[in-house]
Design an enzyme around this catalytic site. Structure first.
Site, mmCIF file in Angstrom:
data_model
loop_
_atom_site.group_PDB
_atom_site.id
_atom_site.type_symbol
_atom_site.label_atom_id
_atom_site.label_comp_id
_atom_site.label_asym_id
_atom_site.label_seq_id
_atom_site.Cartn_x
_atom_site.Cartn_y
_atom_site.Cartn_z
ATOM 1 N N LYS A 79 0.842 -1.205 0.000
ATOM 2 C CA LYS A 79 0.000 0.000 0.000
ATOM 3 C C LYS A 79 0.869 1.244 0.000
ATOM 4 O O LYS A 79 1.897 1.289 0.689
ATOM 5 C CB LYS A 79 -0.913 -0.032 1.236
ATOM 6 C CG LYS A 79 -1.962 1.069 1.299
ATOM 7 C CD LYS A 79 -2.851 0.911 2.538
ATOM 8 C CE LYS A 79 -3.941 1.964 2.627
ATOM 9 N NZ LYS A 79 -4.798 1.795 3.822
ATOM 10 N N SER A 154 -9.739 1.897 2.847
ATOM 11 C CA SER A 154 -8.881 2.650 1.964
ATOM 12 C C SER A 154 -7.881 1.801 1.187
ATOM 13 O O SER A 154 -7.371 2.244 0.169
ATOM 14 C CB SER A 154 -8.118 3.699 2.766
ATOM 15 O OG SER A 154 -7.280 3.065 3.712
ATOM 16 N N SER A 178 -9.922 -0.520 7.023
ATOM 17 C CA SER A 178 -9.343 -0.367 5.683
ATOM 18 C C SER A 178 -8.659 -1.602 5.100
ATOM 19 O O SER A 178 -8.293 -1.575 3.920
ATOM 20 C CB SER A 178 -8.353 0.787 5.679
ATOM 21 O OG SER A 178 -9.037 1.987 5.511
#
Ligand code: GLN
Length: 485
Positions: A79, A154, A178
């Site tokens: 990420k 997210s 997330s």
């Protein structure tokens, strides 16, 4: 079955049996990315050269007869709020669009030590604030099961990359859901470890008392393997816990006999779609038929979780994001009158609307005169929420719920109504407030869209979560489905 559909442990078997080299494997993954990335948009940055270089070095080890670990030569996505030395790390924000970290996050160092190849950096909502990737300053990632739907957020890029075969594994971060919510939307496994189980060193901070890094995988075994690699105490993160990391693979037993599972009724109540509820009820029955004791229970302060989170997380964010001032690093506005004007313009041009909303909420909640009424009150309610879990875990080994009240929603459906967007985290947020571990795994489909089952465990009892998740997986086929892109 194609190569990119294999799990990491299946890829590992091919590597050690010399049926495949890591270089071939990684090249295949980059071909796959080339084929589908236009439609999915999981990545902000690809790091092919570095990946192939590491792949060749792992191949060298295999050729010379060295024993390699389970992640050696396996393609992993990271990420883009996790710092990678020399590789652009944006946190999905314009304010960091040109930020090249001079150091690696601890988890990235651990991946390197394990020989994993890093495919690239995945898209996310700006500073991990959001549930759909629509708040990314750069692109919106598509759900591989239906590109008209969001992948969740997210960590939507990480979930979509694993789902679409653009990486075998991925790292995400989870502050209020997330990892688990996008895992649920994309039909993969995602885990938020216990707070303190994985080092946050090098994770771009959103809300430091809630943030945790964790794994995405195509099955529970892979999740256990990646968790084992990234976990452990780190002197560079003062909140990382001193504990002995168990060999998580020893928990992969197809056996839940005698396990006591509680289902918080508040997590099955309002707002849960009937199809999601039905899928979760089927999961409850399956666990019962396998010898677990399953019953409804209560976490009475659940209704306060969302308001508590939306005070604490923005308060911490407003403080963490104060460092982006255009002075030391990151975006600086071009035409400014003086230094104050430079701060103002850099921040107002550099941050997107959701980030600004959180900074304003948080600054307000922390300001003199409101601190006691909002921030301090939220901390007290947080303790009550935590105590709900403490009480439940006196009776149950784990708790079970949907991961998200609905399957993936469509682009545009919630982006203009922040409150609706916040509601999609209703089942995941309490877990962060309490600091306990949670895992999401596929438990059904509504039409073609996956549904996620959430299991929540005691502090540092990731093992029991993995055991129960593994058992579920051994007795169902949902994780074997692969999207047609
Ligand atoms: N969707 C939640 C938020 O916007 C949680 C995000 C996260 O876990 N990073 O804050």
């Amino acid at each position: 079955m194609q190569l990119h559909q294999l799990t990491a442990h299946e890829m590992h078997d091919l590597l050690i049996n010399k049926e495949l080299s890591s270089e071939e494997l990684n090249n295949h993954i980059f071909d796959r990315i080339e084929a589908v990335e236009d439609k999915i948009k999981a990545y902000l940055t690809l790091t092919k050269e570095g990946a192939l270089e590491r792949a060749r070095s792992v191949d060298g080890q295999i050729q010379s007869g060295e024993r390699i670990g389970p992640l050696a030569g396996i393609p992993v996505a990271v990420k883009d709020n996790i710092c990678t030395k020399g590789i652009r790390t944006t946190a999905g924000s314009k304010i960091l669009s040109n930020f090249i970290p001079p150091y690696n996050a601890t988890v990235v160092e651990k991946l390197a030590a394990a020989g994993a190849t890093i495919v690239g950096k995945t898209n996310l909502d700006e500073f991990a604030m959001g549930s759909s990737t629509e708040n990314s300053a750069f692109i919106a990632t598509k759900n591989p099961w239906d590109t008209g739907c969001v992948p969740g957020g997210s960590s939507g890029g990480s979930a979509a990359a694993v789902c679409a075969g653009e990486a075998a594994l991925a790292l995400g971060s989870d502050t209020g859901g997330s990892i688990r919510q996008p895992a649920s939307f994309c039909g993969v496994v995602g885990m938020k470890p216990t707070y303190g189980a994985v080092s946050r060193y090098g994770l771009i901070a959103f809300a430091s008392s809630l943030d945790q890094i964790g794994p995405f995988a195509r099955d529970v075994t892979d999740c256990a393997l990646l968790l084992g690699v990234i976990s452990g105490h780190d002197p560079r993160d003062s909140t990382s816990a001193g504990y002995k990391v168990p060999d998580y693979t020893t928990f992969l037993n197809n056996n839940v006999r005698g396990l006591k599972i509680g289902v918080p009724e508040e997590f099955m109540a309002q707002g849960i779609s009937p199809e999601v509820r039905a899928a979760v009820e089927r999961a409850m029955s399956l666990y019962e038929s396998l010898g677990a004791a399953v019953e409804y229970t209560t976490l009475p302060h659940t209704e306060y979780a969302l308001p508590t989170y939306y005070i604490i997380a923005p308060a911490e964010a407003s403080s963490n994001l104060a460092r982006y001032d255009g002075v030391r690093y990151g975006f600086r506005a071009a035409e400014v009158a003086d230094v104050v004007d430079m701060f103002m313009k850099s921040r107002s041009q550099g941050f997107g609307p959701e980030v600004k909303r959180r900074i304003m909420l948080g600054t307000y909640a922390l300001s003199a005169g409101y601190y006691d009424a909002y921030y301090l009150k939220a901390l007290k309610v947080r303790t009550l929420i935590k105590q709900d879990f403490d009480r439940a875990f006196e009776k149950y080994d784990l708790l079970l719920s949907p991961t998200s009240p609905t399957p993936a929603f469509r682009f545009g459906d919630k982006v203009d109504d922040p409150f609706q967007m916040y509601l999609s985290d209703i089942c995941t947020i309490s877990v962060n407030l309490a600091g306990i571990p949670g895992i999401s795994l596929p438990c059904g489909f509504v039409g073609q869209m996956p549904v996620g089952l959430q299991l929540m465990g005691k502090y540092f009892d990731e093992g029991t979560l993995l055991r129960a998740a593994y058992t579920f997986e051994q007795n169902t086929d949902y994780h074997k489905e692969f999207p047609k892109i």
